[in-house]
Design an enzyme around this catalytic site. Structure first.
Site, PDB file in Angstrom:
ATOM      1  N   SER A 179       2.954  -2.340  10.056  1.00 59.40           N
ATOM      2  CA  SER A 179       4.650  -2.752  10.476  1.00 59.40           C
ATOM      3  C   SER A 179       4.951  -3.121  10.664  1.00 59.40           C
ATOM      4  O   SER A 179       5.698  -4.414  11.063  1.00 59.40           O
ATOM      5  CB  SER A 179       4.948  -2.110  12.728  1.00 59.40           C
ATOM      6  OG  SER A 179       3.984  -0.390  12.498  1.00 59.40           O
ATOM      7  N   LYS A 226       0.229   4.940  -0.350  1.00 65.51           N
ATOM      8  CA  LYS A 226      -0.407   5.718   0.327  1.00 65.51           C
ATOM      9  C   LYS A 226      -0.602   7.041  -0.494  1.00 65.51           C
ATOM     10  O   LYS A 226      -0.254   6.697  -1.662  1.00 65.51           O
ATOM     11  CB  LYS A 226      -0.339   5.726   1.661  1.00 65.51           C
ATOM     12  CG  LYS A 226      -0.487   4.428   2.690  1.00 65.51           C
ATOM     13  CD  LYS A 226      -0.005   4.346   4.448  1.00 65.51           C
ATOM     14  CE  LYS A 226      -0.495   3.325   5.150  1.00 65.51           C
ATOM     15  NZ  LYS A 226      -0.671   3.345   5.782  1.00 65.51           N
ATOM     16  N   HIS A 246      -9.740   1.063   4.408  1.00 63.28           N
ATOM     17  CA  HIS A 246      -8.909   1.199   4.945  1.00 63.28           C
ATOM     18  C   HIS A 246      -8.972   2.254   6.245  1.00 63.28           C
ATOM     19  O   HIS A 246      -9.357   3.276   6.764  1.00 63.28           O
ATOM     20  CB  HIS A 246      -7.539   1.357   4.062  1.00 63.28           C
ATOM     21  CG  HIS A 246      -6.269   1.915   4.836  1.00 63.28           C
ATOM     22  ND1 HIS A 246      -5.413   2.831   5.351  1.00 63.28           N
ATOM     23  CD2 HIS A 246      -4.708   1.066   4.885  1.00 63.28           C
ATOM     24  CE1 HIS A 246      -4.398   2.708   5.938  1.00 63.28           C
ATOM     25  NE2 HIS A 246      -4.092   1.238   5.439  1.00 63.28           N
ATOM     26  N   GLU A 294      -6.925   4.885   7.272  1.00 65.94           N
ATOM     27  CA  GLU A 294      -6.909   5.796   7.542  1.00 65.94           C
ATOM     28  C   GLU A 294      -8.476   6.514   6.524  1.00 65.94           C
ATOM     29  O   GLU A 294      -8.313   8.170   6.299  1.00 65.94           O
ATOM     30  CB  GLU A 294      -5.482   5.936   6.331  1.00 65.94           C
ATOM     31  CG  GLU A 294      -4.148   6.192   7.532  1.00 65.94           C
ATOM     32  CD  GLU A 294      -2.950   5.625   6.770  1.00 65.94           C
ATOM     33  OE1 GLU A 294      -3.003   6.194   5.314  1.00 65.94           O
ATOM     34  OE2 GLU A 294      -2.440   5.077   7.414  1.00 65.94           O
ATOM     35  N   ASN A 310       0.874  -1.071  -0.823  1.00 64.15           N
ATOM     36  CA  ASN A 310      -0.037  -0.028   0.302  1.00 64.15           C
ATOM     37  C   ASN A 310       1.006   0.917   0.020  1.00 64.15           C
ATOM     38  O   ASN A 310       1.477   1.621   1.226  1.00 64.15           O
ATOM     39  CB  ASN A 310      -1.298  -0.229   1.021  1.00 64.15           C
ATOM     40  CG  ASN A 310      -1.719   1.430   1.219  1.00 64.15           C
ATOM     41  OD1 ASN A 310      -1.736   1.964   0.919  1.00 64.15           O
ATOM     42  ND2 ASN A 310      -2.255   1.470   2.326  1.00 64.15           N
ATOM     43  N   GLU A 340      -6.192  -5.415  10.353  1.00 64.11           N
ATOM     44  CA  GLU A 340      -4.573  -3.763  10.168  1.00 64.11           C
ATOM     45  C   GLU A 340      -5.140  -3.068  11.377  1.00 64.11           C
ATOM     46  O   GLU A 340      -5.853  -2.049  11.694  1.00 64.11           O
ATOM     47  CB  GLU A 340      -5.278  -2.713   9.444  1.00 64.11           C
ATOM     48  CG  GLU A 340      -5.030  -3.333   7.566  1.00 64.11           C
ATOM     49  CD  GLU A 340      -3.234  -2.443   6.983  1.00 64.11           C
ATOM     50  OE1 GLU A 340      -2.611  -3.356   6.812  1.00 64.11           O
ATOM     51  OE2 GLU A 340      -4.151  -1.329   6.756  1.00 64.11           O
ATOM     52  N   GLY A 393       2.041   1.524  10.989  1.00 60.97           N
ATOM     53  CA  GLY A 393       2.986   3.352  10.729  1.00 60.97           C
ATOM     54  C   GLY A 393       3.702   3.047  11.716  1.00 60.97           C
ATOM     55  O   GLY A 393       4.341   4.636  12.331  1.00 60.97           O
TER      56      GLY A 393
HETATM   57  P1  PGA Z   1       2.636   0.569   7.744  1.00 65.22           P
HETATM   58  O1  PGA Z   1       1.020   0.372   7.069  1.00 65.22           O
HETATM   59  O2  PGA Z   1       3.463  -1.150   7.071  1.00 65.22           O
HETATM   60  O3  PGA Z   1       3.265   1.273   6.916  1.00 65.22           O
HETATM   61  O4  PGA Z   1       1.994   0.038   8.958  1.00 65.22           O
HETATM   62  C1  PGA Z   1       0.584  -0.172   6.950  1.00 65.22           C
HETATM   63  C2  PGA Z   1      -1.254  -0.189   5.985  1.00 65.22           C
HETATM   64  O5  PGA Z   1      -1.802   0.946   6.378  1.00 65.22           O
HETATM   65  O6  PGA Z   1      -1.609  -1.011   4.864  1.00 65.22           O
END
Ligand code: PGA
Length: 277
Positions: A234, A14, A112, A114, A12, A188, A194
């Site tokens: 992460s 983003k 997601h 976010e 992803n 998730e 993150g």
């Molecule tokens: P990350 O993000 O691996 O940077 O923690 C995962 C995601 O939001 O899909």
């Protein structure tokens, strides 16, 4: 078989990678694949036991789709980060399924955290997207996961239940399209995204078992057993092996560690090894 549903590694991006950077990513991926991926990877890709998906920002999707179509090894599929449920209309700033189909896209990310946190996505809008996209022939990666406060309050299972019940299409009950990996769930935990705080394999497996049970209740044993459940939050090349070793972890949805081709290849290499274990 070590991984009955195979392994799906989804990167992803983003809001990262311009169109030019997307070209650079694919060029490096192609150049390094042969030496970075283990010998098992070819067979795993051929048998679809291993799948690679990248999820670029909308403006880089067209470039990524074109480059993915030209790519011989490793095979890469492209997903959209967000798609509206209507096929067209007065929805300023949105993108529709037919627009993405025209580019050859077959995958979409839905719900997601976010999107939920910053752009007002709810279980209800996630359900509308999931339902519409599945009907339009897309494969959907539906994201769910609890916040830190919800985990600390012992609410992980009830949050996952609410999200799955709220976001899965009612009329899809028992539908054959759920039997072939068309619907993918991504667990998730919001506190792990993150932050560098990966869920332990035990925490991931426990949540994935909860999700598998919820899918069973909703769609029956067979569909539940065939639905891949990815872990995200992460994930890195260093911790992905221990997560993929969990019985109910069928792949990873990776943000930061998927942005560079060498990181993505390292994750794919771990996926190839997990399928052959
Ligand atoms: P990350 O993000 O691996 O940077 O923690 C995962 C995601 O939001 O899909």
């Amino acid at each position: 078989m070590a991984k009955p549903r195979g392994v799906l590694i989804a990167g992803n991006w983003k809001m990262n990678h311009t169109s030019a950077e997307t070209s650079g990513f694919f060029a490096t991926l192609r150049a390094q694949a042969e030496k970075s991926l283990p010998s098992q990877a070819k067979k795993a890709f051929e048998s679809k036991q291993l799948q690679a998906v990248v999820i670029p920002p909308m403006f880089s999707v067209e470039k990524a789709a074109k480059l993915a179509q030209e790519m011989i090894y490793p095979p890469v599929q492209v997903a959209a980060q967000n798609v509206h449920w209507e096929k067209k209309g007065a929805f300023t700033g949105e993108v529709s399924g037919p627009m993405l189909h025209e580019l050859g896209l077959k995958w979409a990310l839905v719900g997601h955290s976010e999107r939920r946190q910053f752009f007002g996505e709810t279980d209800e809008t996630a359900r509308k997207r999931t339902e519409s996209l599945l009907e339009q022939g897309f494969k959907v990666i539906l994201c769910v996961g609890e916040t830190r406060a919800e985990r600390e309050a012992g609410q992980t299972s009830s949050v996952l239940t609410r999200q799955i019940q709220g976001a899965l299409p009612e009329k899809a009950k028992g539908a054959a399209k759920f039997l072939d990996g068309t619907l993918v769930i991504a667990y998730e935990p919001v506190w792990a995204i993150g932050t560098g705080l990966t869920a332990s394999p035990e925490q991931a497996e426990e949540a994935h078992q909860t999700l598998r049970k919820l899918l069973w209740d909703r769609f029956g044993m067979e569909a539940s057993g065939r639905t891949p459940i990815l872990y995200g939050g992460s994930v890195t090349p260093e911790n992905v092996d221990s997560l993929l070793a969990c019985a109910n972890v069928d792949g990873a949805l990776v943000g930061g560690a998927s942005l560079k081709p060498d990181g993505f290849l390292a994750l794919l290499a771990a996926g190839a090894i997990a399928t052959a274990r």
